[in-house]
Design a protein around this motif. Structure first.
Motif, PDB file in Angstrom:
ATOM      1  N   ASP A 269       0.759  -1.082  -0.053  1.00 37.96           N
ATOM      2  CA  ASP A 269       0.299  -0.013   0.101  1.00 37.96           C
ATOM      3  C   ASP A 269       1.054   1.589  -0.085  1.00 37.96           C
ATOM      4  O   ASP A 269       2.123   1.476   0.561  1.00 37.96           O
ATOM      5  CB  ASP A 269      -0.670  -0.033   1.504  1.00 37.96           C
ATOM      6  CG  ASP A 269      -2.143   1.123   1.118  1.00 37.96           C
ATOM      7  OD1 ASP A 269      -1.675   2.313   1.208  1.00 37.96           O
ATOM      8  OD2 ASP A 269      -3.110   0.333   1.491  1.00 37.96           O
ATOM      9  N   PRO A 270       0.905   1.993  -0.690  1.00 36.75           N
ATOM     10  CA  PRO A 270       1.971   3.679  -1.524  1.00 36.75           C
ATOM     11  C   PRO A 270       1.520   4.369   0.423  1.00 36.75           C
ATOM     12  O   PRO A 270       2.199   4.886   1.253  1.00 36.75           O
ATOM     13  CB  PRO A 270       0.414   4.649  -1.797  1.00 36.75           C
ATOM     14  CG  PRO A 270      -0.437   4.015  -2.276  1.00 36.75           C
ATOM     15  CD  PRO A 270      -0.703   2.176  -2.140  1.00 36.75           C
ATOM     16  N   VAL A 271       0.841   3.563   1.210  1.00 40.26           N
ATOM     17  CA  VAL A 271       0.249   4.121   2.773  1.00 40.26           C
ATOM     18  C   VAL A 271       1.990   4.470   3.066  1.00 40.26           C
ATOM     19  O   VAL A 271       2.490   5.299   4.593  1.00 40.26           O
ATOM     20  CB  VAL A 271      -0.589   4.666   3.455  1.00 40.26           C
ATOM     21  CG1 VAL A 271      -1.664   5.039   2.888  1.00 40.26           C
ATOM     22  CG2 VAL A 271      -0.635   2.551   4.161  1.00 40.26           C
ATOM     23  N   PHE A 272       2.807   3.174   3.105  1.00 39.81           N
ATOM     24  CA  PHE A 272       3.688   2.978   3.618  1.00 39.81           C
ATOM     25  C   PHE A 272       5.084   2.515   2.794  1.00 39.81           C
ATOM     26  O   PHE A 272       6.178   2.734   3.460  1.00 39.81           O
ATOM     27  CB  PHE A 272       3.962   1.210   3.605  1.00 39.81           C
ATOM     28  CG  PHE A 272       3.238   0.549   4.588  1.00 39.81           C
ATOM     29  CD1 PHE A 272       2.782   0.781   5.535  1.00 39.81           C
ATOM     30  CD2 PHE A 272       1.438  -0.085   4.037  1.00 39.81           C
ATOM     31  CE1 PHE A 272       1.762   0.646   6.747  1.00 39.81           C
ATOM     32  CE2 PHE A 272       1.061  -0.432   4.797  1.00 39.81           C
ATOM     33  CZ  PHE A 272       1.104  -0.329   6.315  1.00 39.81           C
ATOM     34  N   LEU A 273       4.593   3.726   2.037  1.00 40.52           N
ATOM     35  CA  LEU A 273       5.904   4.136   0.860  1.00 40.52           C
ATOM     36  C   LEU A 273       7.161   5.019   1.666  1.00 40.52           C
ATOM     37  O   LEU A 273       8.335   4.676   1.525  1.00 40.52           O
ATOM     38  CB  LEU A 273       5.664   5.635  -0.458  1.00 40.52           C
ATOM     39  CG  LEU A 273       5.363   4.698  -1.588  1.00 40.52           C
ATOM     40  CD1 LEU A 273       4.396   5.781  -2.043  1.00 40.52           C
ATOM     41  CD2 LEU A 273       6.752   3.915  -2.223  1.00 40.52           C
ATOM     42  N   TYR A 274       6.972   6.078   3.315  1.00 43.66           N
ATOM     43  CA  TYR A 274       7.619   6.974   3.698  1.00 43.66           C
ATOM     44  C   TYR A 274       7.590   6.367   5.071  1.00 43.66           C
ATOM     45  O   TYR A 274       8.546   7.627   5.967  1.00 43.66           O
ATOM     46  CB  TYR A 274       7.019   8.636   3.726  1.00 43.66           C
ATOM     47  CG  TYR A 274       6.929   8.645   2.301  1.00 43.66           C
ATOM     48  CD1 TYR A 274       7.784   8.461   0.720  1.00 43.66           C
ATOM     49  CD2 TYR A 274       5.688   9.084   1.542  1.00 43.66           C
ATOM     50  CE1 TYR A 274       7.836   9.076  -0.564  1.00 43.66           C
ATOM     51  CE2 TYR A 274       5.794   9.604   0.602  1.00 43.66           C
ATOM     52  CZ  TYR A 274       6.348   9.488  -0.532  1.00 43.66           C
ATOM     53  OH  TYR A 274       6.494   9.658  -2.159  1.00 43.66           O
ATOM     54  N   VAL A 275       7.735   5.029   4.863  1.00 46.11           N
ATOM     55  CA  VAL A 275       7.670   4.444   6.687  1.00 46.11           C
ATOM     56  C   VAL A 275       8.933   3.562   6.571  1.00 46.11           C
ATOM     57  O   VAL A 275       9.121   2.969   5.871  1.00 46.11           O
ATOM     58  CB  VAL A 275       6.387   4.265   6.851  1.00 46.11           C
ATOM     59  CG1 VAL A 275       6.637   3.253   8.502  1.00 46.11           C
ATOM     60  CG2 VAL A 275       5.049   4.674   6.489  1.00 46.11           C
ATOM     61  N   SER A 276       9.677   3.899   7.682  1.00 44.20           N
ATOM     62  CA  SER A 276      10.722   3.330   8.079  1.00 44.20           C
ATOM     63  C   SER A 276      10.428   2.318   9.194  1.00 44.20           C
ATOM     64  O   SER A 276       9.701   2.276  10.382  1.00 44.20           O
ATOM     65  CB  SER A 276      12.101   3.574   8.129  1.00 44.20           C
ATOM     66  OG  SER A 276      12.470   4.169   7.145  1.00 44.20           O
ATOM     67  N   ASN A 277      10.525   0.753   9.264  1.00 49.52           N
ATOM     68  CA  ASN A 277      10.030   0.183   9.994  1.00 49.52           C
ATOM     69  C   ASN A 277      11.341   0.216  11.084  1.00 49.52           C
ATOM     70  O   ASN A 277      12.189  -1.323  10.426  1.00 49.52           O
ATOM     71  CB  ASN A 277       8.926  -0.554  10.451  1.00 49.52           C
ATOM     72  CG  ASN A 277       7.583   0.034  10.354  1.00 49.52           C
ATOM     73  OD1 ASN A 277       7.399   0.426  11.148  1.00 49.52           O
ATOM     74  ND2 ASN A 277       6.754  -0.632   9.327  1.00 49.52           N
ATOM     75  N   ILE A 278      11.555  -0.153  12.194  1.00 48.82           N
ATOM     76  CA  ILE A 278      13.042  -0.305  12.881  1.00 48.82           C
ATOM     77  C   ILE A 278      12.710  -0.899  14.232  1.00 48.82           C
ATOM     78  O   ILE A 278      12.676  -0.113  14.959  1.00 48.82           O
ATOM     79  CB  ILE A 278      14.658   0.263  12.685  1.00 48.82           C
ATOM     80  CG1 ILE A 278      14.988   1.280  11.418  1.00 48.82           C
ATOM     81  CG2 ILE A 278      15.427   0.261  13.354  1.00 48.82           C
ATOM     82  CD1 ILE A 278      15.357   2.873  11.402  1.00 48.82           C
ATOM     83  N   ILE A 279      13.252  -2.338  14.771  1.00 47.76           N
ATOM     84  CA  ILE A 279      13.448  -2.706  15.817  1.00 47.76           C
ATOM     85  C   ILE A 279      14.668  -2.292  16.598  1.00 47.76           C
ATOM     86  O   ILE A 279      15.650  -2.553  15.935  1.00 47.76           O
ATOM     87  CB  ILE A 279      13.871  -4.373  15.690  1.00 47.76           C
ATOM     88  CG1 ILE A 279      11.537  -4.370  15.371  1.00 47.76           C
ATOM     89  CG2 ILE A 279      14.137  -4.796  17.247  1.00 47.76           C
ATOM     90  CD1 ILE A 279      11.888  -6.059  15.422  1.00 47.76           C
ATOM     91  N   VAL A 280      14.715  -1.388  17.571  1.00 44.53           N
ATOM     92  CA  VAL A 280      16.032  -1.460  17.940  1.00 44.53           C
ATOM     93  C   VAL A 280      16.610  -1.741  19.248  1.00 44.53           C
ATOM     94  O   VAL A 280      17.854  -1.779  19.662  1.00 44.53           O
ATOM     95  CB  VAL A 280      15.992   0.253  18.656  1.00 44.53           C
ATOM     96  CG1 VAL A 280      15.803   1.372  17.370  1.00 44.53           C
ATOM     97  CG2 VAL A 280      14.453   0.615  19.659  1.00 44.53           C
ATOM     98  N   GLY A 281      15.590  -2.314  19.901  1.00 44.85           N
ATOM     99  CA  GLY A 281      16.180  -3.083  21.258  1.00 44.85           C
ATOM    100  C   GLY A 281      14.802  -4.666  20.628  1.00 44.85           C
ATOM    101  O   GLY A 281      13.598  -4.808  20.947  1.00 44.85           O
ATOM    102  N   SER A 282      15.583  -5.322  21.456  1.00 51.01           N
ATOM    103  CA  SER A 282      15.109  -7.220  21.081  1.00 51.01           C
ATOM    104  C   SER A 282      15.254  -8.167  21.843  1.00 51.01           C
ATOM    105  O   SER A 282      16.825  -7.920  22.227  1.00 51.01           O
ATOM    106  CB  SER A 282      15.340  -7.679  19.011  1.00 51.01           C
ATOM    107  OG  SER A 282      15.992  -7.630  19.547  1.00 51.01           O
ATOM    108  N   ASN A 283      15.175  -9.389  22.032  1.00 50.29           N
ATOM    109  CA  ASN A 283      15.815 -10.329  22.780  1.00 50.29           C
ATOM    110  C   ASN A 283      17.159 -10.875  22.510  1.00 50.29           C
ATOM    111  O   ASN A 283      17.574 -10.877  23.195  1.00 50.29           O
ATOM    112  CB  ASN A 283      14.357 -11.400  23.024  1.00 50.29           C
ATOM    113  CG  ASN A 283      15.146 -12.418  23.784  1.00 50.29           C
ATOM    114  OD1 ASN A 283      15.310 -13.402  23.133  1.00 50.29           O
ATOM    115  ND2 ASN A 283      14.505 -12.339  25.245  1.00 50.29           N
ATOM    116  N   ILE A 284      17.035 -10.945  20.945  1.00 47.67           N
ATOM    117  CA  ILE A 284      18.854 -10.933  20.499  1.00 47.67           C
ATOM    118  C   ILE A 284      19.629 -11.330  21.543  1.00 47.67           C
ATOM    119  O   ILE A 284      20.842 -11.179  21.324  1.00 47.67           O
ATOM    120  CB  ILE A 284      18.701 -12.439  19.168  1.00 47.67           C
ATOM    121  CG1 ILE A 284      19.819 -12.378  18.730  1.00 47.67           C
ATOM    122  CG2 ILE A 284      18.402 -10.544  18.104  1.00 47.67           C
ATOM    123  CD1 ILE A 284      19.237 -14.225  18.876  1.00 47.67           C
TER     124      ILE A 284
END
Lengths: 450, 450
Positions: A269-284
């Motif tokens: 969907d174009p609504v995600f064109l300018y979205v960056s999803n980043i995981i900064v902290g996680s179990n590993i």
């Protein structure tokens, strides 16, 4: 029994656990993943793949977000961006605040949402709806975000939404099924914040409290494509033959399935064109930090998995089977060994005692390793410092824990059968007390053998 | 989907499983551990610690034993000792015979003992009782030996013994508790064959079907010191408040506890002075052979543990969590990886389908890995070639197994809930069929990722 060495190993286990928290504390996690240099926003860890945003292209930089750990994340971003941040609004759990600059904090209820959370979410949604292509929005998301970022879809009340969630939990629906339904009776979840924010640029920083770091599950993925549909949601209500579902909810789902309401945005969907999803902290990341410290302390290490789920006492049996194989044959790792695992297990409640999954893991393990001649220590702790409805983060046990209980008149097996690990481990002085850690990347388990 | 590669991995998994059986077949296991050279009996594997017995010091060499795999063990010993063997008597399950020389084979019932077994055991006990210090007795023991070497203590009938075993199983007594009671109402178990044979020299060769190779548990340890007492046995009946226990049994235990009957011999008892207990085949040997073959096929290997126990589907979840971590981060072993584990899990029956613990493990795993893009194959098989009440040894599944079932109209989750793995995996053509292997060292599990 080499009491001194065992005591030292208890201390080592606690030290390794404490070190595992270092890279996943919300403030530090953001600072590890985000840098600002010459008006460039650099995303990504040093030495790993990085992406860069030119801050000069934006007229306005704002923070939004929700979750228990969001306040220290906002503090880190305010420090990084300084006066560049123009405005901010985050929803946190009551008491989980920090002294912040421009960012306004709404305190709300968790795990059950309340009207404060709904109001704060509405304010964020209104703000996102007005954003344009000269806006940079930094979103900060952590565990608890699903309750704290809560906006029932139009025509549905918070009470009705909660009624349905309760019904879904009772009927045995899977967590994926519950999420699919919830996303479709919400105005914010399942990528709908991304739709509101479009065409603004969004950098969504997440601290993951979800096994496998599924981004559409963390806080119900407000900026992440959803794969479930109105039809799916309706099918789940039918599958469990739920009766007395609030009419407003049935109407919402039926209208959606009939195409009268736009579905949650899907991948592509174009609504995600300018979205960056980043995981900064996680179990590993926590497990890797634990591994580093364990090596410094002289252990051969093995990270088993960060994705451990299942019934706690059976999970403990498998872990202890590995432990006993190390004692017996030096497999899969020779002594001194430190086996590390993460994730989050479940406990089927059969008694009325006090405990949590980490304490249950430890007491189960204590029974498995009771009386073994080797120097063994098992630690299991919630990274949030909070295991079940107790003041402990978990526990640290050894082959003499069961015996210590027996001397105090307690039967480990009986306490386990009553899900009362807390009162057993309190007596044997094996509880792990950390106080609140302000983060949550699920659990860390350490098995040491010397 | 790379169908060709997945098919090849199915074949590889089956090849590795077959190779794992090689060192634990009863005939080969005895020949690996026993050699005869210049009238010396050499015990121990080549290249490892060995002990030697001078055969010339004995007037008579005899074989005794019991268990499903005893006939091929006797064949190996007859071949090794040739005409030196003067006599032999073993109890095997109906149909589990071999063409032997001097050794007389009694066929009897398993898993429930019958009068044939009792008669055969009495003959062995009589023979042992007459042995003197010029006798060498080679004992051959394998899984099933507890039922096949069965002699109720004086005054107790086989029926009464079975009644009590049934009561103990029903009341939820642990396997250790059941064994403690059974040893004390038996004339042969718990080291009592060693007492009968004293002062003869005994070499007791065991093929272990017991997690952790506890020698006092394999076939109830007829030549192994017992740690339980008459008081323990009586305490267990009291603990579970068993009513209607046959009077003969209560009398036996009470007289024993009062010191009127000698207890089973304990560690340090002189009756064990001339007894050598040796495990010739066990699960870890099978896993090591699997590891060797997997390496030849190019896999990085990790033997997790030979001691895996617990509820099958939770054990499967932990195994698959490790598998998914390999796919995600190359931990604990980089691809191509082969994770190997052994032991024996349990299944809590909730449905009325057909299956076994290995098939249940595989179907649970198939659900966990369904749709993963990686090339994964999971095998779980009983080393006896017989999983539950089915004609399969286990199964071999991959990320498309669930999909293959769906195309045939079958729901993996529904079949799992009905404990009906057999009928699902039969349809998807994922059953592992080996036929009887004549051995039993519990289960072997293989997880391959390319």
């Amino acid at each position: 029994m080499d009491e001194y060495l065992l005591k030292q190993m208890h201390t080592e286990a606690k030290t390794i656990f404490r070190e595992s928290l270092r890279p996943v504390n919300p403030y530090g996690a953001v600072k590890n993943f985000v840098r600002v240099k010459n008006s460039q926003l650099i995303l990504g860890k040093d030495g790993e793949e990085q992406t860069t945003l030119d801050l000069k292209q934006f007229d306005r930089i704002s923070l939004v977000g929700g979750g228990k750990a969001t306040a220290p994340m906002a503090l880190a971003m305010e420090e990084l961006l300084g006066e560049r941040v123009r405005t901010g609004m985050i929803n946190v759990k009551y008491g989980f605040t920090e002294k912040l600059g421009v960012t306004r904090t709404v305190e709300a209820s968790h795990p059950l949402p309340d009207e404060n959370g709904v109001k704060g979410t509405a304010a964020i949604m209104n703000f996102l709806a007005k954003a344009n292509d000269k806006d940079l929005i930094i979103s900060l998301i952590s565990g608890g975000g699903s309750a704290l970022l809560c906006q029932p879809a139009q025509g549905i009340t918070l009470g009705e939404k909660q009624t349905l969630t309760g019904m879904l939990l009772d009927c045995g629906a899977s967590i994926d099924e519950i999420n699919a339904v919830r996303k479709h009776i919400s105005a914010a979840k399942g990528g709908q914040m991304a739709r509101a924010a479009f065409p603004a640029t969004v950098v969504n920083l997440m601290l993951s409290d979800v096994v496998g770091d599924k981004m559409d599950v963390i806080a119900s993925g407000p900026f992440v494509p959803d794969s479930s549909t109105f039809e799916d949601a309706l099918g789940i209500l039918k599958k469990y033959a739920l009766k007395d579902v609030p009419k407003s909810i049935v109407r919402r789902l039926e209208e959606g399935a009939a195409g009268k309401t736009p579905d949650t945005p899907k991948a592509g969907d174009p609504v995600f064109l300018y979205v960056s999803n980043i995981i900064v902290g996680s179990n590993i990341l926590a497990l890797e930090a634990a591994e580093k410290k364990a090596r410094e302390l002289g252990y051969d290490t093995l990270i088993l998995s960060s994705l451990i789920e299942g019934e706690t006492r059976d999970v403990a049996r498998v872990h202890c089977a590995i432990l006993r194989e190390i004692c017996r044959s030096g497999r899969p790792t020779p002594k001194p060994a430190c086996i590390i695992s993460g994730g989050e297990t479940t406990v089927t409640i059969r008694g009325d005692g006090l405990g949590g999954r980490n304490q249950e893991f430890c007491l189960s393990s204590a029974v498995e390793i009771a009386g073994l001649p080797e120097k063994i220590v098992v630690l299991s702790g919630g990274t949030d410092g909070n295991d079940g409805p107790t003041d402990a983060a978990g526990a640290v046990v050894d082959p003499y824990t069961v015996e210590r209980g027996r001397k105090a008149g307690l039967s480990a097996v009986d306490f386990l059968d009553n899900n009362d690990a807390y009162h057993f481990l309190e007596k044997t002085e094996d509880l792990l007390m950390t106080g609140p850690t302000n983060t949550n990347v699920m659990d860390v388990r350490l098995l040491l053998v010397r």
